[in-house]
Structure formats: structure tokens, C-alpha cells
Write an enzyme that holds these catalytic residues in place. Structure first.
Site: not given
Ligand code: F6P
Length: 317
Positions: A10, A71, A124, A128, A168, A170
Site C-alpha cells: 500500500g 501487491r 505503510t 504495523d 484503516m 489492517r
């Protein structure tokens, strides 16, 4: 000496800043720099171009990534990884800086094992990635969310509604918890701090009984099968008219914040320093304001710590 660079996964504001820093500092250190298009796809298709100082002008305030991204699920396949490594070696590009998140790092680790010296930079909005306090793009996305939440608060308070804001992240609740604290959300639902539906409704009922005029509820994406259905249930049971807003890709765009400009520049330069020293198979990070690096394996093996911001929730709600 040839250095390749990719942005992958992303897109995140700040990727361009890191590309700029890498290109300029690597050229200063005697490297020819090659930008692959669309992440690992570009390596597989030999789609790259030489980058010069001028190629990366005007990038500090530019969102997205000029290199493009994608991706590439097939990159999990070892024959595909082998082809990518061979393509790079055929052009004499044996160093690579890979900017992206966890998926990007797994590809980077495999290429490193196949003889390409790879250094990762965390890019990102999700924040994370383990062993770094912040990833590139996180702060900009947070600012975007803050702005949206402030606006939603205006209309929610005027109409006495409950705004449900999906952000967002994830599997990581950082965007939600940071935005929740910044926006004064009454409830924040994240993978690290799951709220039961009944508890959310109970709390809203209580707020209604206390004559609170509006409410703000922030949730990480993918926490509910159907957010609209849950909003409907809240409306039926709590007394508040609940309105969901999914912020979506808005969060990934925009001009990088000052934090991301500084971080992208620092990380880009540091990554090139690692390449110059022959250090590879590692990812750059920032911990306690210091730029650091750790092996990809350590990054994969480490579980991200739950944010300390959760401790503040009770105190300020
Ligand atoms: O990793 C960044 C991210 O925006 C996540 O927050 C989100 O779950 C995902 O990417 C969306 O991916 P895509 O761009 O493939 O729809």
C-alpha cells in the site's frame, strides 16, 4: 556500484521523501541508482529507470509514490523470487532498498537470501511493523483522520448523532487509538482492544441517559461483518442515531506531514549508510527518536507492543 530501489504494498505518504533521500545520498556515495516500477513487479519485468538528483526534485510534498507500487502475491513462490534475483544480477544491481510493510519485508528477506543485499524501510500507514515506533505515512494518515473526525464531530453535535468512523490499519489498531485520543472519541475498537457490541450499545444508552448530545466511536477496519448493520442496531437500541463513515483510501493520500518528511529523510540516508557499510538483510526503524536497524528475522519474530495510549483511555473518557 548499482543500487535498486522499490516501493511496494500500500502506498504511504513519505515514500517519495525516502526515495529522494536514498537517490541523492546514494549518488553522493558513488552509486548508480535504479528505480524499479511498481515494486517487485518491476523487478520481475525488468522495468526500471536510472534515477538522478533531478529525477527526485519536488518530491518532499508529494503523496503516493513516483515509483508506483503493487501487491505481487506470486512473489511468495520461490521460483518467482529466484527469477527476480537473477534479473537484478543480470543488470549488476546487487543492492536493493525496499520501502514498504510486512509483505514487502518478506520478499526482501527472500531476495537477500538469494544474494541481493537488501535493506528495508518501513513504509505503510498502518504502523504495523515491529521494532519501529513509527512507519512512514502513519503520521500523515493520522492527521487526515483527525481532520475528518473534527468535521464529523461538527455535524454529529449539530444533529445529536453518534458518528462511527472506520479507519484503516489492517490488523493493527494504532490509527484508531491515536485518532481516538486526538479526537476525544468515547469508544475506540481495535484488534488489540475489542469492544463487545453489547458494551458499545450499553455505553451509548448510558450517555443518552446522561443527556450527552452526541458520541464518537472509532473502529479499525474489518472488525465488523457489516458496519452499516451494526450502526442500524445501535440506532434501534441505544437512543442515538448512529451514522457510519468509512474513511477508506482518503487516508493513504495527501502531502506528507512534517514527521513523515523528517522520518523519510532520516531513514533514507541511514539505509544508504547501511548499504555503504555492507550491512544487509535488515530493516531500518526508529525507536525512542533514534534511527536503528534490525534483521528482517528479528522484525518477523517480534510482536508489536500494544500502544501505551490505551492506558490513557479511562482517564480521559
Ligand atoms: O496496508 C495499507 C492498507 O491501506 C491497509 O490499511 C488496508 O487494509 C490495505 O492497505 C488495503 O489494501 P489495498 O490497497 O490492496 O486495497
Amino acid at each position: 556500484m548499482k543500487l535498486g530501489i522499490i516501493t511496494s504494498g500500500g502506498d504511504a505518504p513519505g515514500m517519495n521523501v525516502a526515495v529522494r533521500a536514498v537517490v541523492r545520498y546514494a549518488i553522493k556515495n558513488g552509486f548508480e541508482v535504479y528505480g524499479y516500477k511498481d515494486g517487485y513487479k518491476g523487478i520481475l519485468e525488468n522495468n526500471f529507470e536510472r534515477l538522478y538528483n533531478r529525477s527526485v526534485s519536488g518530491l518532499l510534498n508529494k503523496g503516493g509514490t513516483i515509483l508506483g507500487t503493487s501487491r505481487v502475491p506470486e512473489f511468495l513462490n520461490s521460483s518467482v523470487q529466484l527469477k527476480a534475483a537473477q534479473n537484478m544480477k543480470d543488470f549488476g544491481i546487487t543492492n536493493l532498498i525496499a520501502i514498504g510493510g510486512d509483505g514487502t519485508y518478506h520478499g526482501a528477506y527472500e531476495l537477500d537470501k538469494l544474494g541481493i543485499n537488501v535493506v528495508g524501510i518501513p513504509g505503510t500507514i498502518d504502523n504495523d511493523v515491529a521494532l519501529t515506533d513509527f512507519t512512514l505515512g502513519f503520521h500523515t494518515a493520522l492527521n487526515t483522520i483527525n481532520e475528518a473526525v473534527d468535521k464529523l464531530r461538527d455535524t454529529s453535535s449539530s444533529h445529536k448523532r453518534c458518528a462511527i468512523v472506520e479507519v484503516m490499519g489492517r490488523n493493527c489498531g494504532d490509527l484508531a487509538i491515536y485518532a481516538g485520543i486526538c479526537g476525544g472519541a468515547e469508544m475506540i475498537n481495535t484488534p488489540e482492544n475489542r469492544l463487545k457490541k453489547e458494551d458499545v450499545i450499553e455505553k451509548l444508552k448510558k450517555m443518552k441517559n446522561e443527556d450527552r448530545s452526541y458520541a464518537l466511536f472509532i473502529t479499525t477496519e474489518k472488525m465488523y461483518d457489516n458496519l452499516a448493520d451494526f450502526a442500524h442496531e445501535i440506532t434501534e437500541k441505544s437512543g442515538f442515531h448512529a451514522v457510519p463513515t468509512v474513511l477508506g483510501y482518503i487516508q493513504r493520500g495527501g502531502s506528507p506531514s512534517s514527521e513523515d518528511r523528517l522520518l523519510g529523510t532520516q531513514m533514507g540516508i541511514y539505509a544508504v549508510e547501511l548499504v555503504v557499510k555492507g550491512i544487509h538483510g535488515v530493516a531500518v526503524g526508529i525507536r525512542n527518536t533514534k534511527i536503528v536497524h534490525d534483521s528482517f528475522l528479528d522484525v518477523f519474530a517480534t510482536k508489536r507492543k500494544k500502544s501505551k495510549l490505551y492506558d490513557l483511555l479511562e482517564e480521559v473518557s
